[in-house]
Design an enzyme around this catalytic site. Structure first.
Site, PDB file in Angstrom:
ATOM      1  N   TYR A   1      -9.913   4.855 -12.008  1.00 62.20           N
ATOM      2  CA  TYR A   1      -9.725   5.814 -10.264  1.00 62.20           C
ATOM      3  C   TYR A   1      -9.855   7.080 -10.858  1.00 62.20           C
ATOM      4  CZ  TYR A   1      -8.112   1.324  -9.656  1.00 62.20           C
ATOM      5  OH  TYR A   1      -7.571  -0.246 -10.227  1.00 62.20           O
TER       6      TYR A   1
ATOM      7  N   TYR B   1       0.257  -1.931 -11.829  1.00 64.74           N
ATOM      8  CA  TYR B   1      -1.278  -2.238 -12.484  1.00 64.74           C
ATOM      9  C   TYR B   1      -1.737  -1.113 -13.717  1.00 64.74           C
ATOM     10  CZ  TYR B   1      -1.721  -2.918  -7.071  1.00 64.74           C
ATOM     11  OH  TYR B   1      -0.840  -3.304  -6.263  1.00 64.74           O
TER      12      TYR B   1
ATOM     13  N   GLY C   1       0.954  -1.218   0.091  1.00 62.86           N
ATOM     14  CA  GLY C   1       0.421  -0.251   0.403  1.00 62.86           C
ATOM     15  C   GLY C   1       0.541   1.749   0.056  1.00 62.86           C
TER      16      GLY C   1
ATOM     17  N   CYS D   1     -12.517   3.080 -28.857  1.00 62.53           N
ATOM     18  CA  CYS D   1     -14.119   3.163 -28.876  1.00 62.53           C
ATOM     19  C   CYS D   1     -14.490   3.654 -27.588  1.00 62.53           C
ATOM     20  CB  CYS D   1     -14.502   2.253 -29.597  1.00 62.53           C
ATOM     21  SG  CYS D   1     -13.862   2.966 -31.451  1.00 62.53           S
ATOM     22  N   GLU D   2     -14.374   4.700 -27.043  1.00 61.14           N
ATOM     23  CA  GLU D   2     -14.757   4.798 -25.589  1.00 61.14           C
ATOM     24  C   GLU D   2     -14.837   6.732 -25.636  1.00 61.14           C
ATOM     25  OE1 GLU D   2     -16.492   2.677 -22.137  1.00 61.14           O
ATOM     26  OE2 GLU D   2     -15.545   1.538 -23.633  1.00 61.14           O
TER      27      GLU D   2
ATOM     28  N   GLY E   1       3.692  -3.422  -3.545  1.00 62.55           N
ATOM     29  CA  GLY E   1       4.100  -3.917  -5.228  1.00 62.55           C
ATOM     30  C   GLY E   1       3.951  -2.720  -5.755  1.00 62.55           C
ATOM     31  N   ARG E   2       2.828  -1.810  -5.986  1.00 61.44           N
ATOM     32  CA  ARG E   2       3.206  -0.150  -6.642  1.00 61.44           C
ATOM     33  C   ARG E   2       4.645   0.265  -6.719  1.00 61.44           C
ATOM     34  NH1 ARG E   2      -1.948   2.908  -7.350  1.00 61.44           N
ATOM     35  NH2 ARG E   2      -2.306   2.008  -6.342  1.00 61.44           N
TER      36      ARG E   2
END
Ligand code: LLP
Length: 456
Positions: free
Chosen positions: A334, A390, A248, A361-362, A292-293
């Site tokens: 996010y 991520y 975290g 396409c969004e 992780g990050r």
């Protein structure tokens, strides 16, 4: 640290990482390209190990592979003495392929399947972080008649609110992860584990969220978990040998952005464990952290090529690049904000507000909304820092886009660690018209007869 440690500009003003100009990498490997700097990966791994070993000698660092599980990078981390936290059969397989001993792995997840648990036991997994009662039942059935003993942590929901995006918050009571202490379910699970032959309850785990900046939330979690541990010791005789406060540690995504001070946090967590154990008469457990990050984030740079530039006078300028939400879903999911710089030239000049759009396409496929950047032209290379975590690990084939390649750079050399997908890869799982004779299922009887398809 926003950019990799080795990032610099060469005399032509091009951005260089690991001794190689990104222009050269883009020309050779194409774009979008994810560039990982070996120096930065190793540096962060060493920093974590040193910080925790200094503050608390009985500590262990395991890399949360969900951030980005490249076997090549996992192998580097092992060289630095960092183990692996996996959350699926796929990640377990990738870790084993990377040469990580299963004993150095922890298996997490809130709905591990029977097959995944079997694979983990067969591999000789080091720790399973048990999340729920069904998992204990599954383990009990799998271990019946075997001589194996599986070391487990119980994942607790400590009821601690960490200040981060609601989608990456996991320690509050209303969470799918872990068993709540306050409802009594966690204690029931302890008793259930103790009554299960083959399970060795060695300690507790609680991960309260990701991209955190307040060590106080960890200190509170440690207190809550130690309270529970002490109570379980008194009522059930369980000695907590291992304590894992998860990962975290927050990182910077923009210039001047905050990042968790790893060394300070290691000292604070160590102090909380020491004093907490002393107050409760517990002996000191092993401390396992799962970053992780913060290990892989800053090491990775995403490299895109600019295509269409569209001005809507008085409204907005859209600069479209050749990747987007299929390789980095974070802005869309996010509202994550990123920085960017021009990588193929100095990129100076008066800045203007532009929106960097992806190619999918969004309408929400925007990598940078309202970013202040120097003028960008078609064919420019745009580099985004802090893209190691991520991004590729959450990538999709939306619009049937082949997923990008990844390279590991070091000392002027680039090693391809994941090749770019090809159209054939994107369609590899589809059964094409005319090739479906063996897969046609007419009714339930035939489904039973076709059961062998599972095994092939
Ligand atoms: N341990 C456990 C049990 C976890 O669930 C996680 C992350 C970690 C460790 C590693 O956390 P880190 O050090 O990377 O913050 N996709 C989201 C993040 C999801 C985090 C999931 N669990 C994002 O892009 O922000």
């Amino acid at each position: 640290m926003l950019w990799p440690l080795t990032a610099q500009r060469n005399p032509d003003g091009q951005l260089v990482i690991g001794g190689i100009a990104l222009t050269a990498l883009a020309d050779h490997f194409g774009t979008p390209l994810y560039v990982f700097d070996e120096t930065t990966v190793r540096h962060q791994a060493r920093r974590f190990r040193r910080a925790f070993e200094t503050a608390y000698p009985r500590s262990r660092v395991v890399y949360a592979g969900k951030a980005y599980l490249s076997p090549a990078i996992a192998a580097l981390l092992l060289e630095e003495g960092v183990g692996l936290d996996v959350v699926s059969g796929g990640e377990l397989y990738a870790g084993l392929q990377a040469g990580i001993p299963a004993s150095a792995m922890t298996f997490h997840g809130n709905n591990k399947s029977e097959q995944e648990l079997r694979e983990a036991i067969d591999a000789g997994i080091g720790l399973i972080a048990v999340d729920n009662e069904r998992e204990i039942d599954l383990l009990s059935a799998l271990l019946a008649g075997r001589r194996a003993t599986v070391r487990v942590l119980l994942r607790l929901n400590p009821g601690v609110e960490a200040h981060t995006h609601v989608k990456i918050r996991t320690g509050v009571l209303d969470s799918k992860f872990g068993l709540p202490i306050q409802t009594g379910v966690a204690e029931t699970a302890v008793a259930q584990i103790l009554a299960t032959p083959g399970l060795d309850l060695v300690g507790y785990h609680a991960h309260i969220g990701s991209q955190l900046f307040e060590v106080a939330a960890y200190e509170e979690t440690i207190r809550v978990v130690l309270d529970f541990a002490a109570s379980m010791w008194h009522t059930h005789g369980v000695v907590p040998h291992v304590l894992s406060p998860g990962g975290g540690f927050g990182i910077a995504y923009e210039e001047g952005g905050e990042e968790a001070p790893i060394e300070e946090w290691a000292a604070s967590m160590a102090a909380a464990v020491r004093s907490g154990c002393e107050e409760r008469g517990l002996s000191l457990p092993e401390l396992v952290v799962e970053p992780g990050r913060s290990i892989i984030g800053a090491a990775g740079v995403a490299l895109y090529r600019v295509g269409a530039v569209k001005d809507i006078p008085g409204v907005r300028r859209y600069v479209s690049v050749d990747g987007g939400m299929a390789d980095n879903i974070r802005p869309t999911l996010y509202g994550a904000r990123y920085a960017a710089t021009i990588a193929n030239r100095p990129g100076e000049g008066p800045e203007a507000i532009v929106t960097v759009a992806g190619k999918f396409c969004e309408s929400g496929d925007l990598l940078l909304s309202d970013a202040s950047l120097p003028p960008l032209d078609t064919a420019d290379l745009l580099a985004l820092p802090a893209c190691g975590a991520y991004t590729l690990s959450m990538a999709s084939n939306y619009n049937l886009a082949p997923r990008p390649a990844a390279v590991l750079v070091n000392n002027g050399r680039a090693r391809l660690i994941r090749r770019r997908e090809r159209y054939e890869d994107v369609l590899a799982m589809d059964i094409l018209p005319g090739q479906d004779a063996d897969t046609l299922v007419a009714d339930a009887t035939e489904i039973a007869a076709l059961a062998h398809f599972d095994a092939t």
